[in-house]
Design a protein around this motif. Structure first.
Motif, short mmCIF file in Angstrom:
data_model
loop_
_atom_site.label_atom_id
_atom_site.label_comp_id
_atom_site.label_asym_id
_atom_site.label_seq_id
_atom_site.Cartn_x
_atom_site.Cartn_y
_atom_site.Cartn_z
N LYS A 91 7.00 -4.59 -1.33
CA LYS A 91 7.43 -6.24 -2.23
C LYS A 91 8.61 -6.71 -1.59
O LYS A 91 10.28 -5.58 -2.21
CB LYS A 91 6.76 -5.73 -3.27
CG LYS A 91 5.61 -5.54 -3.40
CD LYS A 91 4.71 -5.83 -4.26
CE LYS A 91 3.45 -5.42 -4.64
NZ LYS A 91 2.37 -5.14 -5.50
N GLY A 92 9.49 -7.92 -2.36
CA GLY A 92 10.90 -7.66 -2.85
C GLY A 92 11.80 -7.26 -3.10
O GLY A 92 12.56 -6.60 -2.61
N CYS A 93 11.50 -6.19 -4.83
CA CYS A 93 12.35 -5.76 -5.44
C CYS A 93 12.53 -4.78 -5.14
O CYS A 93 12.94 -4.12 -5.82
CB CYS A 93 12.31 -6.06 -6.84
SG CYS A 93 10.80 -6.32 -7.24
N GLY A 94 11.59 -3.90 -4.40
CA GLY A 94 11.83 -2.77 -4.45
C GLY A 94 12.63 -1.98 -3.37
O GLY A 94 13.62 -2.58 -2.71
N ASP A 95 11.93 -0.53 -2.31
CA ASP A 95 11.88 0.10 -1.62
C ASP A 95 11.72 -0.11 -0.35
O ASP A 95 10.18 0.12 0.04
CB ASP A 95 11.85 1.41 -1.70
CG ASP A 95 12.58 2.55 -0.62
OD1 ASP A 95 13.03 1.55 0.20
OD2 ASP A 95 12.23 4.00 -0.80
#
Ligand code: FAD
Length: 434
Positions: A91-95
């Protein structure tokens, strides 16, 4: 006959408890999840604290649930760590890496809890301290005693028809014994209490074991320590080759330790113990030399089935897939959609399994170790549940896993970043279609 809907208590909100709760709800059961911590995730809830006894021998020590070290990255690609209908996506905001750090798994599990609507079922900060039959001779009436953790203590007892135990298996250390260990003057610690490498600066460190964690911790410590050594009883050359860390001195197992600090090597096994301190079954379920038993197919104690069950006991498998399959099986047996064999038949299946373990030449403590790469147990569950699509998924996993092992065997410590998992999956997709 319609489906039965029962009142079930789930103990633990780690990966297994979450998927158990989801499957039980889907089957229409009424679920309460008891979670000792104030968050979900269990093992994946990184905790920088270590226990007051770093070897984990003192039963009165403060218990820290998670065993993760700060730099830990997953050892299975994220593509194999999700549930059948809830993938572990980038997902966009993770690792975004295929083998992300431990924080990403926690984000995934929190997302799973939220998207599956489980949050209102979970009682955070509630430790289960006793699970016992509420009425003598009945298997479908269980007293669950709990108390709150932290703040003002509140306690209570509630009765449930079913209890699903999902308390995890990586909290109670099992240490490698050798003569002289207790009088040896060096610092000793179980990997459960390893977090960061800095305290090992300029020290000579010996790591016992050749599991994934042992080799990864050796690698983590290497840039800091004066010397790193590794000792184990492992004789399988494939495993030795696979887990050898360049720069780490390799040894057989320790024969004895002298008080002056000298260690003598000789030519391991599980490093954790199954532990159910809350469970009172008058001997109907025991842990003997790390065998939890008797358990039909690692889940149901025959004489208490299906009202008491255990999720996530076997190891050397894909934890998410296994917990999902077991949970679905439990949910459907409780609702009456699937039927278990008689107590006697379940007991003889357990005996057959014990016999099989002996024939493999495995000690008792390997009772819940699955034969790596065979996936027979998982396929058996898939079959019980009549899930052809999951059968295909298992086949694909077998192919990918064997490729993954081959790759790791010849790769360096950067194997996680050098492996193109998407490409591997596409190639195997093509292979399984041919
Ligand atoms: P846990 O995560 O341990 O959860 C158990 C929960 O029960 C906890 O939240 C705990 O607080 C709660 N609990 C316990 N006792 C009580 C009580 N009495 N009352 C109330 N609550 C209680 N798996 C992978 O798929 N990929 C990997 O790369 C991977 N790496 C790993 C690395 C390490 C070092 C370890 C230890 C494990 C790794 N695993 C990996 C396996 C991992 O443990 C499983 O994926 C999974 O998280 C197990 O979930 P669980 O719910 O069975 O147990």
């Amino acid at each position: 006959m319609g489906k039965l809907h029962v009142k079930a208590a789930v103990i633990g909100a780690g990966l297994a408890g979450l998927v158990a709760a989801r499957e039980l709800c889907r089957e229409g059961h009424q679920v309460v999840v008891f979670e000792r911590a104030n968050d979900v995730g269990g093992t994946w809830l990184y905790d920088p604290r270590i226990e007051s006894d770093p070897l984990g021998l003192d039963p009165g020590r403060n218990i820290v649930h998670a065993s993760m070290h700060r730099s830990l990255r997953v050892n299975l690609p994220r593509q194999l760590m999700g549930f059948s209908d809830y993938q572990f996506l980038k997902k966009g905001c993770g690792d975004p890496r295929s083998f992300p750090g431990h924080e990403e798994v926690l984000r995934f599990l929190r997302g799973f809890m939220e998207d599956s609507g489980l949050i209102e079922l979970i009682r955070f900060g509630h430790e289960v301290v006793r699970v016992e039959r509420a009425v003598e001779g009945r298997r479908d009436q269980w007293a669950v005693e709990w108390r709150t953790c932290g703040g003002e203590e509140v306690a209570g007892v509630e009765v449930f028809e079913a209890v699903v135990v999902c308390n995890g298996k990586y909290t109670q250390p099992k240490i490698a014994e050798f003569p002289g260990r207790s009088t040896w003057q060096g610092e000793q610690l179980h990997s459960h209490n390893y977090r960061v490498p800095e305290p090992y600066k300029d020290k000579i460190v010996l790591i016992i074991g050749r599991g994934v964690s042992a080799s990864e911790i050796a690698q983590d410590i290497l840039p800091f320590a004066r010397e790193v050594h590794q000792a184990s009883r492992e004789t399988n050359l494939e495993v030795v080759k696979l887990r050898k860390v360049p720069g780490v001195f390799q040894h057989p197992m320790i024969a004895w330790a002298d008080e002056d600090g000298r260690l003598v090597f000789q030519d391991e096994s599980s490093i954790y113990r199954y532990h159910f301190p809350f469970l009172k079954t008058e001997g109907l379920v025991n842990v003997d030399d790390n065998r939890v038993g008797p358990l039909y197919k690692h889940v149901f104690p025959p004489s208490l089935a299906p009202w008491l069950s255990f999720i996530g006991i076997p190891y050397l498998t894909f934890p998410a897939q296994l917990s999902e399959l077991q949970s679905r099986w439990v949910a459907k047996v409780l609702s009456g959609e699937l039927v278990l064999p008689s107590d006697e038949e379940m007991m003889s299946s357990v005996q057959e399994h014990y016999q099989h373990i002996e024939e493999l030449g495995w000690p008792k403590r390997f009772t819940h170790r699955l034969e790596q790469g065979k996936f027979e147990y998982e396929k058996w569950l898939v079959d019980q549940l009549g899930l052809p699509s999951m059968e295909q998924r298992s086949e694909k996993m077998v192919l990918i896993l064997s490729e993954l092992f081959k790759f790791r065997q010849f790769a360096d410590e950067h194997w996680r970043d050098n492996l193109d998992v998407e490409k591997l999956m596409q190639e195997n997709q093509a292979k399984s279609l041919n």
